[in-house]
Design an enzyme around this catalytic site. Sequence first.
Site, PDB file in Angstrom:
ATOM      1  N   GLU A   9      22.170 -27.725   7.427  1.00 32.39           N
ATOM      2  CA  GLU A   9      23.119 -27.021   6.553  1.00 32.39           C
ATOM      3  C   GLU A   9      24.548 -27.430   6.880  1.00 32.39           C
ATOM      4  OE1 GLU A   9      22.818 -22.789   6.113  1.00 32.39           O
ATOM      5  OE2 GLU A   9      20.681 -22.804   6.587  1.00 32.39           O
ATOM      6  N   CYS A  15      17.368 -23.247   6.221  1.00 38.12           N
ATOM      7  CA  CYS A  15      16.781 -23.380   7.560  1.00 38.12           C
ATOM      8  C   CYS A  15      15.425 -24.073   7.601  1.00 38.12           C
ATOM      9  CB  CYS A  15      16.675 -22.000   8.206  1.00 38.12           C
ATOM     10  SG  CYS A  15      18.269 -21.195   8.470  1.00 38.12           S
ATOM     11  N   HIS A  31      10.126 -18.627  11.720  1.00 41.31           N
ATOM     12  CA  HIS A  31      11.575 -18.859  11.698  1.00 41.31           C
ATOM     13  C   HIS A  31      12.300 -17.702  12.364  1.00 41.31           C
ATOM     14  CE1 HIS A  31      15.611 -19.727  10.539  1.00 41.31           C
ATOM     15  NE2 HIS A  31      15.675 -18.714   9.686  1.00 41.31           N
TER      16      HIS A  31
END
Length: 349
Positions: A81, A113, A237
């Site tokens: 990102e 992500c 995550h």
Amino acid sequence: MSVGIVSYGAYIPRYRIKLDDIAKVWGDDAEILKSGLMVFEKSFPDVDEDTATIAVEAARSAVRRAGIDAQRIGAVYTGSESHPYAVKPTSTIVAEAVCATPVLTAADFEFACKAGTAAVQTCMGLVASGMIDLGMAIGSDVAQGAPGDALEYTAAAGGVAFIIGSKKSEITAVIEDTYSFTTDTPDFWRREGMPYPEHGGRFTGEPGYFKHVTNAAKGLMEKMNTKPEDYDFAVFHQPNGKFPSRAASMLGFSKEQIKPGLVVPRLGNTYSGSCMMGIAATLDQAKPGDRIFATAFGSGAGADAFSITVTDRIEEIRNNAPKVEELLANPVYADYAKYARHKGKIKLA
């Protein structure tokens, strides 16, 4: 044809800031934040570190860990990102730095992500098709969070590189299968020219993270006819400590299964490197035959789930490059002023 992780490497900057020191500046209650986020400190880059340098260090570790001839790498894909250039790929810098050039194909990926795991899936396809011998997939970020925003308490720096291949004698962890679940859910975004991302508040949890992670995970287990107890470890995550813990519970995984890969309390959210960092930390401890279930999440929104089985080769290569635990050790702590300068939040005249 079996496709899997031939090697892996990670990099985490030495600098850390404790959540207490961020909370002091903004007048927030640090104890409530730490309890709510299950994060106590986070990494941040030195003044000469960015997504590219972090990706290079992770890539070099991956090449070194398994003694790879970098000329065999036919694809380099870096998910992030926070690519340092809007027009100039990070992946070509990495390829040159590890002596993989001229490389057949290189590109930068973006999907919040999960950009790193999207790169893994792309490398899997290219290797399985026979187009390339080895592919390198990287998740690397120097995550952004606006001063005083909730993201500032977790947005961290770090990266992981996986080398993907198909030669049975070289595979360290077989990727048995993968499954993705994707929708257009506006939970997080950053427009061109904006220095910091924005988030949709209530969209972040239920319609964002939990919907996509659980659907991708259930989809893969249904596809493979497996269940949580078939796995020794699980990684989800890690935007904070609570989300992956809750996701694991919702899906039927135990605290013991996620503990080895749950590095976020001492690291923060490394965005594109987050799930991959958890997998790397788990590989650092796993034994031959162990199975790992992993699900990455990217805002916008989507999730990639993987079923992985560790092979005997892990014992041969594991100690040839720094482990995640070693990279987390011996941090250098800084106050908010130094952190803000390193992150470019303070502009010098």
